[in-house]
Design an enzyme around this catalytic site. Structure first.
Site, PDB file in Angstrom:
ATOM      1  N   LYS A  87     -14.059  20.757  49.084  1.00 16.64           N
ATOM      2  CA  LYS A  87     -14.404  20.749  50.514  1.00 16.64           C
ATOM      3  C   LYS A  87     -13.776  21.973  51.183  1.00 16.64           C
ATOM      4  O   LYS A  87     -12.563  22.198  51.097  1.00 16.64           O
ATOM      5  CB  LYS A  87     -13.844  19.468  51.124  1.00 16.64           C
ATOM      6  CG  LYS A  87     -14.638  18.921  52.281  1.00 16.64           C
ATOM      7  CD  LYS A  87     -14.091  17.553  52.619  1.00 16.64           C
ATOM      8  CE  LYS A  87     -14.731  16.976  53.837  1.00 16.64           C
ATOM      9  NZ  LYS A  87     -14.040  15.754  54.256  1.00 16.64           N
TER      10      LYS A  87
HETATM   11  C1  E4P Z   1     -15.757  14.166  56.724  1.00 19.36           C
HETATM   12  O1  E4P Z   1     -15.844  14.379  55.543  1.00 19.36           O
HETATM   13  C2  E4P Z   1     -14.506  13.867  57.433  1.00 19.36           C
HETATM   14  O2  E4P Z   1     -13.570  13.393  56.506  1.00 19.36           O
HETATM   15  C3  E4P Z   1     -14.636  12.780  58.461  1.00 19.36           C
HETATM   16  O3  E4P Z   1     -15.921  12.235  58.502  1.00 19.36           O
HETATM   17  C4  E4P Z   1     -14.007  13.076  59.767  1.00 19.36           C
HETATM   18  O4  E4P Z   1     -14.174  11.972  60.607  1.00 19.36           O
HETATM   19  P1  E4P Z   1     -13.324  11.720  61.927  1.00 19.36           P
HETATM   20  O5  E4P Z   1     -13.938  12.493  63.032  1.00 19.36           O
HETATM   21  O6  E4P Z   1     -13.471  10.233  62.156  1.00 19.36           O
HETATM   22  O7  E4P Z   1     -11.918  12.132  61.624  1.00 19.36           O
END
Ligand code: E4P
Length: 224
Positions: A87
Site C-alpha cells: 500500500k
Molecule cells: C483504507 O484502506 C483505509 O485503511 C481505511 O479505509 C481508512 O478508513 P478511515 O477513514 O475510517 O480511517
C-alpha cells in the site's frame, strides 16, 4: 464486488472469514497501532498471521515517503507472502514507487485518494487497486460516492485495469452504494458488514415462524 475487511484485529478478521464473505484484508499504520503492534518484527509477524487466516489479498502499507525507502520497504513487505499488496500513498514519490513495483511484478494499492486526477495517475502507473476514501470525503461535506461514480466512469471509458477499492467505509449504506456505482472492492469495518444483515421485518417474520412452529410441534405430540 469483493469484500475486504478494514482492520488488523485478528478476531474480527476470523469472524468475517467464518461468515464466508471475505475476499481480503486492508490495514494501515493506524489500524496496526490500534492493535498494539510495535516494532518491525511484530509488524511482519502480524501480517504473516493475517495472510495465513485469509485466502485473499492483504494490503500492507509502507511508512516511508521517499522513493528509495518506499521501494526497499515494499520489497520486504511483499516477501512476507504472495498475497501481500504493497500500500503506497498518493504522493509524487509514491507514484514513482508504484511504477517501479508494477515493472517488477509487485502489486500495489494506491491509498489516500480523494480526487479523480489522483485516480487517473494510480491507474497510469499500474496500481492493482486504488483506494478512494469515501467516509473522509463525506466528513469534508462532499459526497464520497460521487467520486466512486466518476472513477468508475473514467476507468471504464479508458479501459484502465486498476480495481476501484472503496475505502473509509462507515455504514452498510456505503457498501450498498459502492456496489451500485460499480466499485470492484469494498473494504469495510466488521460493524458495517454486519449492518447488511439487519432488517426488522426479518426479525419479526422469524419470530412469527418460530412461534407457529412451536404451536405446530405441541399439536403434533402424540397422546398416550
Ligand atoms: C483504507 O484502506 C483505509 O485503511 C481505511 O479505509 C481508512 O478508513 P478511515 O477513514 O475510517 O480511517
Amino acid at each position: 464486488m469483493k469484500f475486504f475487511i478494514d482492520t488488523a484485529n485478528l478476531a474480527q478478521i476470523k469472524e468475517a472469514h467464518e461468515l464466508g464473505i471475505l475476499d481480503g484484508v486492508t490495514t494501515n499504520p493506524s489500524l496496526m497501532a490500534k492493535e498494539g503492534i510495535k516494532g518491525e518484527d511484530a509488524v511482519m509477524e502480524h501480517y504473516k498471521k493475517i495472510c495465513e487466516m485469509v485466502d485473499g489479498d492483504v494490503s500492507a502499507e509502507v511508512i516511508s515517503t521517499d522513493f528509495a525507502n518506499m521501494v526497499a520497504e515494499g520489497k520486504v513487505l511483499a516477501a512476507i507472502h504472495p498475497n501481500i499488496v504493497v500500500k503506497i500513498p498518493m504522493i509524487k514519490d509514491g507514484v514513482k514507487a508504484m511504477k517501479w513495483f508494477t515493472d517488477n511484478g509487485i502489486r500495489t494499492n494506491c491509498t489516500l485518494v480523494f480526487s479523480a486526477g489522483q485516480a487517473i495517475l494510480a491507474a497510469k502507473v499500474g496500481a492493482a487497486y486504488v483506494s478512494p476514501f469515501v467516509g473522509r470525503i463525506d466528513d469534508s461535506t462532499w459526497d464520497g460516492m460521487e467520486l466512486i461514480e466518476q472513477m468508475a466512469h473514467i476507468y471504464s471509458l479508458q479501459g484502465y485495469k486498476t480495481e476501484i477499492l472503496a475505502a473509509s467505509i462507515r455504514s452498510a449504506l456505503h457498501i450498498v452504494k459502492a456496489a451500485e456505482l460499480g466499485a470492484d472492492v469494498c473494504t469495510c469495518p466488521l460493524e458495517s458488514i454486519l449492518g447488511l444483515l439487519k432488517h426488522p421485518l426479518t426479525d419479526i417474520g422469524l419470530a412469527k415462524f418460530l412461534d407457529d412452529a412451536k404451536k405446530m410441534r405441541s399439536e403434533m405430540v402424540p397422546a398416550r
